[in-house]
Design an enzyme around this catalytic site. Structure first.
Site, PDB file in Angstrom:
ATOM      1  N   ARG A 122      -7.755  -0.605  -7.606  1.00 35.95           N
ATOM      2  CA  ARG A 122      -7.029  -0.838  -6.348  1.00 35.95           C
ATOM      3  C   ARG A 122      -7.940  -1.587  -5.364  1.00 35.95           C
ATOM      4  O   ARG A 122      -9.044  -1.137  -5.066  1.00 35.95           O
ATOM      5  CB  ARG A 122      -6.539   0.489  -5.758  1.00 35.95           C
ATOM      6  CG  ARG A 122      -5.539   1.192  -6.665  1.00 35.95           C
ATOM      7  CD  ARG A 122      -5.125   2.545  -6.137  1.00 35.95           C
ATOM      8  NE  ARG A 122      -4.307   2.448  -4.929  1.00 35.95           N
ATOM      9  CZ  ARG A 122      -3.782   3.501  -4.303  1.00 35.95           C
ATOM     10  NH1 ARG A 122      -4.014   4.721  -4.764  1.00 35.95           N
ATOM     11  NH2 ARG A 122      -3.041   3.337  -3.225  1.00 35.95           N
TER      12      ARG A 122
ATOM     13  N   ASP B 238       7.047   4.253   1.313  1.00 35.25           N
ATOM     14  CA  ASP B 238       6.875   5.411   0.434  1.00 35.25           C
ATOM     15  C   ASP B 238       8.189   6.098   0.083  1.00 35.25           C
ATOM     16  O   ASP B 238       8.219   6.929  -0.835  1.00 35.25           O
ATOM     17  CB  ASP B 238       5.929   6.436   1.072  1.00 35.25           C
ATOM     18  CG  ASP B 238       4.469   6.037   0.934  1.00 35.25           C
ATOM     19  OD1 ASP B 238       4.166   5.145   0.122  1.00 35.25           O
ATOM     20  OD2 ASP B 238       3.632   6.611   1.646  1.00 35.25           O
TER      21      ASP B 238
END
Length: 409
Positions: free
Chosen positions: A99, A292
């Protein structure tokens, strides 16, 4: 651990659930508490992410392993970089090492931080030597994850000259930036957010403060989905929530009106009520400020046989997994058809859901929890179900509490 899920005998639900504090608020306040010892915090999140954040903040030198916790990686990078006498290697899981963190590292280096890449340029692990940061101006792209920005804002009051952050371009995830600023304001730190400039003034110490973390709206999203998929007349009570929330995901109370779920705000509690409503055959939501909840909404739509177009999802490919790709795979297992761009998802739902499918979770807590509610429509398997501990360790216990059959295979 693989679980088998099936619906209650009657989908008319009457339940009350207590949810622990927001992971987003908890991690921000834990960092502020490390900088200002006068801060006390109640209703902390019991998530894995919050626990590794708290543990990491106590380490002065050596290795700090935050596992899968992306928020902790970003917040601790700035924290360690700004603390003299700290000398750590900040690392995480295999996925965490894939990431990107270059934008944040570049910003901190421009302020004078001493950070080196241990393996691959632009990615963890990081070797960080804490130093006194005196520079006070930094620029960042505005369309990056808000966690990079919040990471800098949280350490700003502890810097000798405070910090001015210039955001270049169109800003995304504004609610999470505003959450960070509101928490700073709540302990007496002065901030200013005008157009694309954010300023945080330095503060040597704060007055004693006792802060209560609001419960997690991301966790509430799964109960909104359950309410939407249940019978008219169902009611689910959740605590502890407030109407004027700092959390961007609180937009759920507006979004889920489209699916026949009304939200009643009581003192420290919300009541989700399934009402009679004709749901449109196709819906569209721009989720730049609340990415999210994209997985939850997509699964709700599939369960209601509603097509959906979700945009503002450009940060999802660099989450715990590539959430766009994972959603496409798992939604199509259940009978949906999905088209993706690098920032959007278009779902064509199906009247005939495919039962007894095992959902893969990809080491992503939200994949497990977002897909669970569709068990109100079809029997379902969840692979590696223990991944929910990352943000919501009590999730399966609470699924049982609302009447869902949850059985280990």
């Amino acid at each position: 651990m693989k679980l088998h899920l099936s619906a209650p005998s009657d989908n008319l639900l009457k339940s009350a659930i207590e949810i622990t504090g927001s992971k987003s608020e908890t991690n921000r306040l834990l960092l502020l508490q490390a900088l200002f010892s006068n801060i006390n915090i109640d209703n902390l999140s019991n998530s894995d992410d919050a626990q590794v954040m708290a543990k990491g903040l106590k380490i002065a030198d050596g290795e700090v392993d935050i596992h899968h916790a992306g928020t902790a990686m970003r917040f601790l990078t700035s924290y360690f970089a700004s603390q003299e006498q700290k000398n750590v290697v900040l690392t995480g899981s295999k996925r965490m090492q894939e990431r990107p963190i270059k934008v944040l590292v570049d910003a901190l280096r421009s302020l004078g931080a001493k950070i080196e890449y241990v393996k691959n340029e632009g990615y963890p692990p990081l070797r960080i030597t804490g130093t006194a940061i005196t520079s006070s101006k930094v620029s960042l792209p505005a369309n990056i994850s808000s966690q990079y920005i919040s990471s800098l804002l949280l350490i700003a009051p502890s810097l000798k000259n405070g910090l001015e952050v210039e955001l270049i371009g169109k800003i995304t995830s504004v609610p999470y930036i505003n959450m960070t600023l509101a928490l700073l304001n709540g302990v007496g730190i002065e901030t200013e957010f005008t157009e694309n400039i954010i300023r945080v003034k330095p503060k040597a110490k704060v007055e004693k403060a006792n802060l209560v973390v609001e419960s997690d709206w991301s966790a509430a999203s799964y109960f909104y989905s359950i309410a939407a998929l249940s019978k008219v007349g169902s009611e689910i009570k959740l605590s502890a929530y407030k109407k004027n929330s700092l959390q961007g995901d609180s937009i759920l109370s507006e979004i889920y009106k489209e699916f026949g779920v009304e939200t009643e705000f009581l003192k420290n509690q919300i009541v989700l009520k399934k009402v009679n409503k004709v749901v449109e055959k196709k819906v569209a939501f721009a989720l730049e400020n609340a990415p999210d909840i994209a997985q939850t909404i997509a699964v709700t739509c599939l369960g209601l046989n509603v097509d959906c177009h979700l945009t503002g999802l450009h940060t999802l490919p660099i989450k715990e997994t590539d959430r766009l790709a994972a959603m496409k795979t798992e939604l199509e297992k259940l009978g949906g058809k999905v088209a993706l761009t690098n920032e959007s998802l278009n779902l064509t739902a199906s009247e005939n859901l495919i039962p007894n499918v095992a959902i893969d979770t990809y080491n992503d807590h939200r994949m497990a929890m977002a897909f669970a509610p569709i068990a109100l429509k079809i029997n379902l398997g969840i692979n590696e179900s223990e991944v929910v501990s990352k943000s919501y360790p009590d999730f399966w216990k609470d699924m049982k509490a609302i009447g869902m059959e949850v059985r280990e295979i």
